[in-house]
Design an enzyme around this catalytic site. Structure first.
Site, short mmCIF file in Angstrom:
data_model
loop_
_atom_site.label_atom_id
_atom_site.label_comp_id
_atom_site.label_asym_id
_atom_site.label_seq_id
_atom_site.Cartn_x
_atom_site.Cartn_y
_atom_site.Cartn_z
N ASP A 53 0.82 -1.21 0.00
CA ASP A 53 0.00 0.00 0.00
C ASP A 53 0.86 1.26 0.00
O ASP A 53 2.02 1.25 0.43
CB ASP A 53 -0.87 0.05 1.28
CG ASP A 53 -2.03 -0.93 1.24
OD1 ASP A 53 -2.13 -1.72 0.28
OD2 ASP A 53 -2.85 -0.88 2.18
N HIS B 229 3.89 -2.21 3.16
CA HIS B 229 3.87 -0.87 2.57
C HIS B 229 5.16 -0.62 1.80
O HIS B 229 6.24 -0.83 2.34
CB HIS B 229 3.70 0.18 3.67
CG HIS B 229 2.36 0.10 4.36
ND1 HIS B 229 2.10 -0.85 5.32
CD2 HIS B 229 1.23 0.82 4.20
CE1 HIS B 229 0.84 -0.70 5.72
NE2 HIS B 229 0.29 0.30 5.06
ZN LIG Z 1 -2.41 3.09 3.32
#
Ligand SMILES: [Zn+2]
Length: 240
Positions: free
Chosen positions: A51, A197
């Site tokens: 993400d 991430h």
């Molecule tokens: Zn996020």
């Protein structure tokens, strides 16, 4: 089936529709009642998702590791990041990865009105398609907060909401490769979806290094367990 209504029917069938965001935030509840939303796929596969990118500081490093291990993943992009670094978004796709919608900015959708929420989703989906030439299939809201407006917007845009079954808590300032590996491993099973991430644009500066350090070990562990690691599309539809 692309954009199939199954997840929507399951969600809308909940007795109290407005309770869906709260219920969906509880992993055990998600896994039991909303396996698709939980990211559960075939038991011999694990979906790898990132993400908050694309980010020139960090995304290329993840692309290098994934290429070295010949693993493809799904990148949930932010519109604000892709608008600044479109070439990087194209590199993600050119490397064989799947791109998906995370959001325009990194807003908690509980704080956005319904009109703004749908506009954010549509804008991000359109930018991804324009920049990368790929129409996104999946949507993961920031913080995993799925509001009624986000669900209806996703349905309208034929986006499938997907959260995750395990994460590495790789956004915290104290995260290390070891803590990320241990945290993911504790929640990981065949059929699961890993959340990491590839950018720290919404986290502690440089926190992405913890995920990058953990990644080769996680891939090795999946190999050891006999799980094929890949993007969500293949997780859901192995023929792809
Ligand atoms: Zn996020």
């Amino acid at each position: 089936m692309r954009g199939g209504p199954g997840w929507a029917a399951a969600t809308l069938a909940l007795p109290a529709f407005q309770a869906a965001p709260a219920l969906a935030a509880v992993p055990a509840v998600r896994a039991r009642f909303l396996p698709g939303l939980h990211g559960v796929g075939r038991p011999d596969r694990v979906a790898l998702t990132f993400d908050d990118g694309p980010d020139p500081e960090s995304t290329p490093r993840f692309l290098e590791v994934l290429a070295a291990h010949r693993v493809r993943a799904t990148f949930f992009l932010l519109g604000t990041m892709l608008r600044r670094w479109p070439e990087l978004g194209r590199q993600v796709v050119d490397a064989g990865h799947e791109v998906a919608v995370h959001g325009w900015a990194h807003d908690n959708l509980l704080l956005r009105g319904p009109v703004a929420t749908v506009r954010d989703l549509a804008r991000t989906r359109a930018l991804i398609a324009e920049v990368t030439g790929r129409t996104p299939r999946f949507f993961r809201p920031p913080y995993g907060v799925l509001t009624g407006a986000a669900l209806l917007g996703a349905l309208r845009l034929r986006l499938e909401p997907v959260l995750w079954s395990c994460w590495g808590r790789d956004w915290t300032p104290s995260a290390t490769g070891d803590t990320v590996y241990d945290t993911v491993r504790a929640g990981l099973a065949g059929g699961g979806t890993i959340l990491l991430h590839d950018s720290s644009c919404t986290a502690a500066p440089g926190a992405w290094r913890s995920a990058l350090t953990a990644l080769p070990r996680l891939l090795a562990e999946c190999r050891r367990q006999g799980w094929t690691v890949g993007p969500l599309g293949a997780h859901r539809d192995p023929a792809r």
